[in-house]
Design a protein around this motif. Structure first.
Motif, PDB file in Angstrom:
ATOM      1  N   THR A  98      -6.768  -7.700  10.576  1.00 36.18           N
ATOM      2  CA  THR A  98      -6.260  -8.419   9.510  1.00 36.18           C
ATOM      3  C   THR A  98      -4.598  -8.517   9.619  1.00 36.18           C
ATOM      4  OG1 THR A  98      -7.930  -7.835   7.939  1.00 36.18           O
ATOM      5  CG2 THR A  98      -5.903  -8.511   6.980  1.00 36.18           C
ATOM      6  N   PHE A 123      -0.952 -10.099   7.595  1.00 30.37           N
ATOM      7  CA  PHE A 123      -0.576 -10.731   6.241  1.00 30.37           C
ATOM      8  C   PHE A 123       0.734 -11.699   6.444  1.00 30.37           C
ATOM      9  CE2 PHE A 123      -3.541  -8.487   3.707  1.00 30.37           C
ATOM     10  CZ  PHE A 123      -3.630  -7.015   4.407  1.00 30.37           C
ATOM     11  N   ASP A 165      -2.047  -3.908   9.734  1.00 30.28           N
ATOM     12  CA  ASP A 165      -2.518  -2.621   9.634  1.00 30.28           C
ATOM     13  C   ASP A 165      -2.918  -2.158  10.726  1.00 30.28           C
ATOM     14  OD1 ASP A 165      -3.585  -2.980   6.193  1.00 30.28           O
ATOM     15  OD2 ASP A 165      -1.687  -2.820   6.999  1.00 30.28           O
ATOM     16  N   ALA A 213      -4.808   0.502  11.503  1.00 29.12           N
ATOM     17  CA  ALA A 213      -6.078   1.192  11.269  1.00 29.12           C
ATOM     18  C   ALA A 213      -6.049   2.615  12.297  1.00 29.12           C
ATOM     19  CB  ALA A 213      -7.130   0.458  11.524  1.00 29.12           C
ATOM     20  N   ARG A 223      -2.620   7.239  10.083  1.00 29.33           N
ATOM     21  CA  ARG A 223      -1.666   6.147   9.788  1.00 29.33           C
ATOM     22  C   ARG A 223      -1.983   5.407   8.820  1.00 29.33           C
ATOM     23  NH1 ARG A 223       2.287   6.295  13.848  1.00 29.33           N
ATOM     24  NH2 ARG A 223       3.588   5.300  12.049  1.00 29.33           N
ATOM     25  N   THR A 224      -1.376   5.098   7.639  1.00 33.55           N
ATOM     26  CA  THR A 224      -1.517   4.355   6.549  1.00 33.55           C
ATOM     27  C   THR A 224      -0.922   2.935   6.302  1.00 33.55           C
ATOM     28  OG1 THR A 224      -0.562   5.629   5.178  1.00 33.55           O
ATOM     29  CG2 THR A 224      -2.810   6.151   5.307  1.00 33.55           C
ATOM     30  N   GLU A 225       0.462   3.133   6.825  1.00 30.28           N
ATOM     31  CA  GLU A 225       1.349   2.108   6.463  1.00 30.28           C
ATOM     32  C   GLU A 225       1.226   0.858   7.179  1.00 30.28           C
ATOM     33  OE1 GLU A 225       1.881   4.522   8.722  1.00 30.28           O
ATOM     34  OE2 GLU A 225       3.627   4.410  10.025  1.00 30.28           O
ATOM     35  N   ALA A 226       1.526  -0.456   6.701  1.00 36.72           N
ATOM     36  CA  ALA A 226       1.383  -1.601   7.327  1.00 36.72           C
ATOM     37  C   ALA A 226       2.731  -1.684   8.127  1.00 36.72           C
ATOM     38  CB  ALA A 226       1.506  -2.548   6.274  1.00 36.72           C
ATOM     39  N   PHE A 227       2.557  -2.310   9.318  1.00 38.10           N
ATOM     40  CA  PHE A 227       3.602  -2.488  10.344  1.00 38.10           C
ATOM     41  C   PHE A 227       4.122  -3.888  10.266  1.00 38.10           C
ATOM     42  CE2 PHE A 227       3.531   1.803  12.231  1.00 38.10           C
ATOM     43  CZ  PHE A 227       2.322   2.152  11.997  1.00 38.10           C
ATOM     44  N   PHE A 228       5.383  -4.116  10.125  1.00 37.88           N
ATOM     45  CA  PHE A 228       6.134  -5.445   9.889  1.00 37.88           C
ATOM     46  C   PHE A 228       6.652  -5.848  11.229  1.00 37.88           C
ATOM     47  CE2 PHE A 228       5.694  -6.425   5.364  1.00 37.88           C
ATOM     48  CZ  PHE A 228       5.461  -5.137   4.942  1.00 37.88           C
ATOM     49  N   PHE A 282       4.043   3.263  -1.289  1.00 41.51           N
ATOM     50  CA  PHE A 282       4.848   2.985   0.138  1.00 41.51           C
ATOM     51  C   PHE A 282       6.239   2.612  -0.455  1.00 41.51           C
ATOM     52  CE2 PHE A 282       1.356   2.548   2.983  1.00 41.51           C
ATOM     53  CZ  PHE A 282       0.290   1.913   2.216  1.00 41.51           C
ATOM     54  N   TYR A 341       9.748   1.200   1.546  1.00 38.06           N
ATOM     55  CA  TYR A 341      10.289   0.419   2.900  1.00 38.06           C
ATOM     56  C   TYR A 341      11.631   0.303   2.581  1.00 38.06           C
ATOM     57  CZ  TYR A 341       5.607  -0.717   4.892  1.00 38.06           C
ATOM     58  OH  TYR A 341       4.507  -0.515   5.165  1.00 38.06           O
ATOM     59  N   ARG A 382      -0.760  -0.357  -2.427  1.00 36.63           N
ATOM     60  CA  ARG A 382      -1.934  -0.836  -1.930  1.00 36.63           C
ATOM     61  C   ARG A 382      -3.057  -0.306  -2.706  1.00 36.63           C
ATOM     62  NH1 ARG A 382      -2.074   0.801   3.403  1.00 36.63           N
ATOM     63  NH2 ARG A 382      -1.606  -1.104   4.444  1.00 36.63           N
ATOM     64  N   SER A 438      -6.884   1.471   5.457  1.00 32.65           N
ATOM     65  CA  SER A 438      -5.474   1.051   5.890  1.00 32.65           C
ATOM     66  C   SER A 438      -5.596  -0.427   6.134  1.00 32.65           C
ATOM     67  CB  SER A 438      -5.147   1.842   6.713  1.00 32.65           C
ATOM     68  OG  SER A 438      -6.007   1.574   7.809  1.00 32.65           O
TER      69      SER A 438
END
Lengths: 117, 117
Positions: free
Chosen positions: A32, A34, A97, A99, A103-108, B35, B37, B95, B100
């Motif tokens: 997934t 975003f 994400d 996964a 690690r829980t954060e989304a990486f941009f 979160f 950022y 979230r 995640s």
């Protein structure tokens, strides 16, 4: 840590042309991803959720025929702005994400600044 | 209704002092993650800190700490010993659900922090 690469970082295009933006997860697989859009001095607004191997889920008010999303592999999602117009000028940024355990954060990604002239 | 509210559009802090950036949230989901950022002028989104709804202790990451008050639905970011490089936009995000992957982030409107020398 997990790395998401977005390309190009800046693009200027003529009105009426299409622009493709790539978002790659470099060291992990992302089922997934975003896509967000950010107007100057505003927050990130989710445009769509990109799902590997299936159609993207678009947020209300986002034109799916204008913003084409393809998530053909577990490491690549693309956003194509079709028939771009000046009002499409904005900052577009993707996230994924990882996964990864713990690690829980989304990486941009680094974001793409699109200017339509 | 706004799910994430950041009431401070802009903040100033003197170098080496501490600053608190406010964030309140709204959700009926008992499982959620919060979160923060940082977004410098380059546009990239830098993950700072995470707090899960079931975490008993406030999260800390170096100079960043999260003042989590669940009953008040607030998740304020505290930056200690501010540095000039802390000048940036700061976004609070949530979230809903704790997994995640596959769950989108909802962002607040952001707070622009300026650190004075």
């Amino acid at each position: 840590g997990a790395v998401v690469s977005q390309h190009p970082s800046r693009v200027i295009c003529k009105s009426g042309t299409s622009v493709k933006i790539e978002c790659r997860s470099l060291d992990f697989q992302a089922t997934t991803m975003f896509w967000y859009r950010q107007f100057p001095k505003q927050s990130l607004m989710l445009m769509a959720t990109s799902n590997e191997g299936s159609k993207a889920t678009y947020e209300q008010g986002v034109e799916k025929d204008k913003f084409l999303i393809n998530h053909a592999s577990l490491t690549l999602s693309t956003l194509t702005v079709t028939s771009a117009h000046p009002e499409d000028s904005s900052f577009y940024i993707c996230s994924a994400d990882s996964a990864l355990p713990g690690r829980t954060e989304a990486f941009f990604g680094q974001g793409t600044r699109l200017t339509v002239v | 209704a706004q799910k994430i509210t950041q009431t401070q559009p802009g903040m100033f802090v003197q170098e080496k002092e501490a600053v608190t950036l406010d964030c309140t949230y709204d959700t009926s989901d008992p499982s959620y993650g919060l979160f923060w950022y940082k977004q410098p002028s380059s546009g990239e989104m830098i993950f700072l800190i995470y707090q899960g709804s079931y975490d008993q202790q406030n999260a800390t990451e170096g100079r960043y700490s999260l003042n989590f008050q669940k009953a008040r639905k607030s998740a304020n970011l505290v930056i200690s010993a501010s540095q000039l490089g802390d000048s940036a936009m700061y976004f609070c995000a949530m979230r809903e659900g704790l997994e995640s992957s596959g769950d989108k982030l909802t962002f607040g409107t952001g707070t622009r922090l300026a650190v004075r020398p």
